[in-house]
Design a protein around this motif. Sequence first.
Motif, mmCIF file in Angstrom:
data_model
loop_
_atom_site.group_PDB
_atom_site.id
_atom_site.type_symbol
_atom_site.label_atom_id
_atom_site.label_comp_id
_atom_site.label_asym_id
_atom_site.label_seq_id
_atom_site.Cartn_x
_atom_site.Cartn_y
_atom_site.Cartn_z
ATOM 1 N N ALA A 156 0.842 -1.206 0.000
ATOM 2 C CA ALA A 156 0.000 0.000 0.000
ATOM 3 C C ALA A 156 0.874 1.251 0.000
ATOM 4 O O ALA A 156 0.552 2.235 -0.675
ATOM 5 C CB ALA A 156 -0.931 -0.024 1.219
ATOM 6 N N VAL A 157 1.984 1.234 0.747
ATOM 7 C CA VAL A 157 2.893 2.386 0.765
ATOM 8 C C VAL A 157 3.558 2.554 -0.612
ATOM 9 O O VAL A 157 3.870 3.669 -1.034
ATOM 10 C CB VAL A 157 3.968 2.225 1.869
ATOM 11 C CG1 VAL A 157 4.976 3.361 1.836
ATOM 12 C CG2 VAL A 157 3.308 2.163 3.246
ATOM 13 N N ALA A 158 3.733 1.416 -1.310
ATOM 14 C CA ALA A 158 4.353 1.483 -2.644
ATOM 15 C C ALA A 158 3.457 2.217 -3.642
ATOM 16 O O ALA A 158 3.962 2.839 -4.580
ATOM 17 C CB ALA A 158 4.663 0.076 -3.143
ATOM 18 N N ILE A 159 2.117 2.168 -3.422
ATOM 19 C CA ILE A 159 1.183 2.760 -4.399
ATOM 20 C C ILE A 159 1.422 4.262 -4.609
ATOM 21 O O ILE A 159 1.585 4.707 -5.744
ATOM 22 C CB ILE A 159 -0.291 2.452 -4.029
ATOM 23 C CG1 ILE A 159 -0.539 0.950 -4.210
ATOM 24 C CG2 ILE A 159 -1.266 3.249 -4.896
ATOM 25 C CD1 ILE A 159 -1.913 0.496 -3.757
ATOM 26 N N PRO A 160 1.451 5.107 -3.525
ATOM 27 C CA PRO A 160 1.717 6.533 -3.777
ATOM 28 C C PRO A 160 3.088 6.782 -4.412
ATOM 29 O O PRO A 160 3.221 7.698 -5.234
ATOM 30 C CB PRO A 160 1.633 7.173 -2.388
ATOM 31 C CG PRO A 160 1.652 6.066 -1.414
ATOM 32 C CD PRO A 160 1.127 4.868 -2.109
ATOM 33 N N CYS A 161 4.084 5.964 -4.053
ATOM 34 C CA CYS A 161 5.412 6.106 -4.684
ATOM 35 C C CYS A 161 5.293 5.921 -6.192
ATOM 36 O O CYS A 161 5.793 6.730 -6.980
ATOM 37 C CB CYS A 161 6.385 5.050 -4.143
ATOM 38 S SG CYS A 161 6.909 5.336 -2.470
ATOM 39 N N VAL A 162 4.613 4.831 -6.587
ATOM 40 C CA VAL A 162 4.478 4.516 -8.006
ATOM 41 C C VAL A 162 3.650 5.591 -8.709
ATOM 42 O O VAL A 162 4.008 6.056 -9.805
ATOM 43 C CB VAL A 162 3.833 3.119 -8.177
ATOM 44 C CG1 VAL A 162 3.427 2.875 -9.612
ATOM 45 C CG2 VAL A 162 4.800 2.031 -7.707
#
Lengths: 267, 267
Positions: free
Chosen positions: B116-122
Motif C-alpha cells: 500500500a505504501v508502494a502505491i503513492p510512490c508509483v
Amino acid sequence: MGNLAASLKNVGKKEDKRYEEDPDNAWNCCSWCEYLLIVILSTILLVGVLILTLFWVMFYRGGFAWSESPAHQFNLHPILMVAGFITLSGFSILIYRLCRCMKHIYVKLIHMFFHAVAIPCVALGFLSVFDSHNALQKPSFYSLHSWLGFVTMGMFVLQFVIGFFSFLVMLCCENKTYSCRAAMVPVHASLGLANFWLAVATAVTGLIEKERETAKDETLSSENRLIEHYITSAIGITLVLIGIIVTFAVRRSNAPASAKVYVTERI
Amino acid sequence: MGNLAASLKNVGKKEDKRYEEDPDNAWNCCSWCEYLLIVILSTILLVGVLILTLFWVMFYRGGFAWSESPAHQFNLHPILMVAGFITLSGFSILIYRLCRCMKHIYVKLIHMFFHAVAIPCVALGFLSVFDSHNALQKPSFYSLHSWLGFVTMGMFVLQFVIGFFSFLVMLCCENKTYSCRAAMVPVHASLGLANFWLAVATAVTGLIEKERETAKDETLSSENRLIEHYITSAIGITLVLIGIIVTFAVRRSNAPASAKVYVTERI
C-alpha cells in the motif's frame, strides 16, 4: 476411514510412492483448460518471439554473415541468444513441469537435451558478437547488457553442471544420494527460474541498446526507424509475456490446495 | 508408531492445523544460516539499490524539483519507482515468506501495508515522468520501457485488488471462502513473483535508455559520463541480484524435501 488407512499406508511407503500418481491430485475440467491454455499460449509465444526476431534481423538488419561482414555477423547474436536462452530454455522448463505422459527419467533427459542444445546456440551467439565487436573496434564488455549477459551465461553453466551431476549422475547410487538430490530440487528450480528471468532482462536491455542505436542512425528513413522501433518493442513485450507465463506455469501447483502433497513427488 | 498416530490425528484436524508449526519441518543449522544470509543480503541489496539510485540522481543528475524544473522533475521518477516497485515490494514479498515470529494475519497485514505504501510512490513516480515529458514536449508512451511500465503497473494494481479481496476481505466468512482462498494462493504468489521480475526488467530498460541518452550528451565531461555509466550499470546489476535472491528466497521450501507438507499451511 478408507482415506485414513491409505494415508497410514503412504506414510510407511514414502519411498515407493515417489513416482506414482497422487490419488488426491485429481484434475478437474478447469485445471485441464488452464493446462491446455498454458501449453498453447507458451508454444505460440516461444516460437513467435523467435520468428519475430528472425523477421526483424532478416528484413530490417540485412540478414546474416560470419566474419566476412562484421555488421551482419552481429545479427547472429540476437537470434542465437533468443533461440538458446528463451525458446529452448523456455520449452525445457515447461516440458519438465507440464509433461505428465511419460516416465520421469525421460522427462529429465528431454529437459537436459533442450538445455544441451541451447549451449552451442549461446556459445555461437557470444562468439558472433565478440568477433563482430572486435572487427568493428567497438568496446566489448562495457555496457550493462554485456554484464548481465555474463551473469546469465555463468548461472546457466552452473545450473547445467549442478543439474547434470545432481539429478542424472547421482542416480547411479539412487538410495544413498536421495536426500542430497531432494535438497537440490528447490535450489535448482528457483535458480533456474531466476536465470530465465535474467535472460529476459538481458534480452530487453540488448533490444533497447540496439533500438537507441537505430533511432540515431541517419542512413535509415524515419518510416523504417519507426517500424523497427515497433518490432523491437513487440519482441520485448513478447519476452516479458513469456517470462510471466513460464513463472505462472511452473509455480502453480496443480494439486487442489486442500490436498496433501509429497514434496518428494518429483525428484 | 507415535508418528503414525500423530499423522492420523493431523489428517482429522487438517483445519485446526493450518497456522501451527509442522513438527516434521524442523530447521537445522544450515537452514538457519541460509535464512540469516538471505535476510542480511536482501536487506543490504534492497536498501543499497535505493541509496545508489539516490546518490546517482542527487550528485550526477542535479537533484529533485517538481513542475518548476521539468528536467529535475524527471529525476523523481527513477527514485520513486525503485522505492515502490523494488525496495518496498521486495521487502513485502520477503517479509511474507520469511517472517516466522508472529501470527499469520499480522504478516498478511504487513505484506499489504508495504504494498500500500508502494502505491503513492508509483503514482507520484508516474506523474513526475508524465509531467516532465509533457513540459519538455517529449513523446510519452513511446518506448519499450514505458510499455513494460504500463504492464507492470497494471499487474501491480490487479494483484493488490485480488490479494486484498481474496486474502483479507474474504476472511469475514472464513470457512465458506476457504477453498476459493486456497485456490488463489499459488496464482497470487506466481503472478507476484512475475510482477517483481517485470519491475526489474522495466527498471533496467529505463536505466539503459537514460545511460544511452547520457552517453550522447556533449555537455558532460567524458569522465563524468564514464562514472555515470558505471553507476547506472551497478544499479542494474544490483536490481538483477535482488531478483535472483527474491526468487531464491520465496521459491525454496524450508521443509526438508522428504517431509510431507500441508499446501494449506499458509493461506
